[in-house]
Scaffold this active site. Structure first.
Site, short mmCIF file in Angstrom:
data_model
loop_
_atom_site.label_atom_id
_atom_site.label_comp_id
_atom_site.label_asym_id
_atom_site.label_seq_id
_atom_site.Cartn_x
_atom_site.Cartn_y
_atom_site.Cartn_z
N LEU A 142 -19.84 -24.94 45.92
CA LEU A 142 -21.24 -25.53 46.17
C LEU A 142 -21.49 -27.06 45.64
O LEU A 142 -21.81 -27.93 46.11
CB LEU A 142 -22.19 -24.75 45.99
CG LEU A 142 -23.55 -25.20 46.39
CD1 LEU A 142 -23.66 -25.81 48.11
CD2 LEU A 142 -24.84 -24.14 46.22
N TYR A 192 -24.97 -7.95 39.18
CA TYR A 192 -25.00 -9.42 39.82
C TYR A 192 -26.25 -9.46 40.44
O TYR A 192 -27.13 -10.42 40.23
CB TYR A 192 -23.92 -9.70 40.72
CG TYR A 192 -23.92 -11.02 41.33
CD1 TYR A 192 -23.86 -12.22 40.75
CD2 TYR A 192 -24.20 -10.95 42.91
CE1 TYR A 192 -24.23 -13.60 41.54
CE2 TYR A 192 -24.21 -12.25 43.50
CZ TYR A 192 -24.08 -13.47 42.92
OH TYR A 192 -24.26 -14.55 43.71
N LYS A 246 -29.43 -12.01 39.20
CA LYS A 246 -29.84 -13.09 40.26
C LYS A 246 -31.46 -12.94 40.51
O LYS A 246 -32.08 -13.99 40.66
CB LYS A 246 -29.10 -13.41 41.34
CG LYS A 246 -27.52 -13.88 41.43
CD LYS A 246 -27.70 -15.10 40.95
CE LYS A 246 -28.15 -16.06 41.86
NZ LYS A 246 -27.88 -17.66 41.43
N THR A 284 -29.03 -15.66 46.23
CA THR A 284 -27.93 -14.79 46.86
C THR A 284 -28.73 -13.60 47.68
O THR A 284 -29.64 -13.21 47.33
CB THR A 284 -26.91 -14.18 46.01
OG1 THR A 284 -26.17 -13.37 46.52
CG2 THR A 284 -27.79 -13.49 44.69
N ASP A 285 -28.00 -13.31 48.66
CA ASP A 285 -28.13 -11.98 49.45
C ASP A 285 -28.01 -10.79 48.61
O ASP A 285 -28.70 -9.98 49.10
CB ASP A 285 -27.29 -11.92 50.71
CG ASP A 285 -25.57 -11.87 50.22
OD1 ASP A 285 -25.59 -12.80 49.41
OD2 ASP A 285 -25.09 -11.17 51.07
N ALA A 293 -24.10 -20.60 38.54
CA ALA A 293 -24.24 -19.10 38.53
C ALA A 293 -23.02 -18.24 37.84
O ALA A 293 -21.89 -18.78 38.02
CB ALA A 293 -24.19 -18.72 39.96
N TYR A 294 -23.04 -17.01 37.44
CA TYR A 294 -22.23 -16.01 37.32
C TYR A 294 -21.98 -15.43 38.56
O TYR A 294 -22.68 -14.60 38.88
CB TYR A 294 -22.53 -15.37 36.03
CG TYR A 294 -21.31 -14.10 35.67
CD1 TYR A 294 -21.04 -14.31 34.16
CD2 TYR A 294 -21.02 -13.20 36.27
CE1 TYR A 294 -20.15 -13.33 33.75
CE2 TYR A 294 -20.11 -12.03 35.91
CZ TYR A 294 -19.61 -12.38 34.63
OH TYR A 294 -18.69 -11.39 34.38
#
Length: 301
Positions: free
Chosen positions: A16, A136, A140, A112-113, A71-72
């Protein structure tokens, strides 16, 4: 007259970040350091980077904005490395937001979703209840809270099933497997919305321009995704088709047949309504984006 921008993009070496950096122009100055250049968990580095951004914008007569793409994202590894994932996905955004608040720099944070439980049957809206089921996703979600509670002028933009021309992603994996295996099985009971990072980057730039002009959306959490939905198996078949390969070589299987350390959401489609209601340009259907991805891929650098 459009506002001139100077944009800092932590995570600039990711898929991204690279696509956002490619949008640099005479009116958009992009600073896109990778994690080796800007570690978002290092307070001193973050303070210095945001300060330098503010100073550079002032010197050039432009408006500063931070778009956090750091991000991780190793979903399975995070299950046994949650401390590190939390440092990057939660502590990092907290430090970044505090620095932005102190220098009055707007912040757009990419999420994130995976913050949702994944048990819905209709596309998720921004204010739907969170219920992350992975390390994760938990980290987030914590990052979202840190940003929105920081006092900074901030927006959270969720996206999912990202793929680009760099880094590791499903499209590149399927492309490699197509040339190395006669047949393969892909899960058919997980549904989501594939999104090309080039399209997401363009959407984030449009949002950044609005924010810099003082016309940021009232809603502070937005979903930005190519429209439509598909299973991983259906997505793999679509990739094979665009490679000129026979999609029937891809066979459906269940999640139970392909266990992973981190549970995957059965349904993680993000509704584009919030993006459209903010008068931001809707992203095209995922099928059209995939066509464009492969067309761009075939063009020599």
């Amino acid at each position: 007259m459009p506002v001139r921008l100077t944009v800092l993009v932590p995570g600039g070496s990711g898929q991204l970040g690279r696509d956002f950096a490619a949008l640099a122009s005479d009116s958009v100055d992009v600073i896109a350091p990778g994690s080796a250049e800007l570690d978002v968990t290092a307070t001193g580095q973050v303070l210095a980077a945001v300060g330098a951004l503010a100073d550079r914008a002032r010197e050039t007569g432009s408006a500063p904005v931070v778009v956090n793409a750091a991000a991780y994202t190793a979903v399975d590894a995070a299950e046994t490395d949650e401390d590190r994932a939390f440092a990057v996905n939660a502590d990092g955004p907290r430090v970044l937001a505090a620095a932005c608040a102190s220098r009055r720099v707007p912040l757009i944070h990419v999420s994130t979703d995976y913050v949702f439980a994944g048990d819905a049957s209709t596309p998720y809206e921004p204010l739907d209840e969170l219920g992350p089921r992975t390390a994760y996703g938990r980290t987030k979600a914590a990052g979202e809270d840190a940003v929105l509670g920081s006092g900074a002028s901030s927006w959270v933009v969720r996206a999912g099933w990202l793929y680009g021309h760099t880094g590791s992603n499903f499209v590149k994996t399927m492309t490699a497997l197509e040339s190395s295996r006669p047949e393969l099985s892909v899960v058919d009971d997980q549904i989501g919305g594939p999104t090309w990072t080039a399209d997401l980057a363009a959407g984030l730039l449009e949002l950044a321009s609005r924010v810099a002009a003082g016309d940021g959306p009232e809603r502070r959490i937005l979903h930005c995704a190519n429209t439509g939905s598909v299973s991983w198996c259906g997505f793999a078949k679509a990739i094979f088709s665009r490679l000129g390969a026979d999609p029937s070589r891809v066979h459906p299987c269940t999640t139970e047949e392909f266990p992973r350390p981190a549970p995957r959401p059965a349904y993680s489609v993000l509704s584009p309504a919030s993006w459209q209601e903010a008068w931001l340009t809707p992203l095209r259907p995922w099928e059209e984006a995939l066509d464009a991805y492969f067309k761009a891929r075939s063009v020599p650098a």
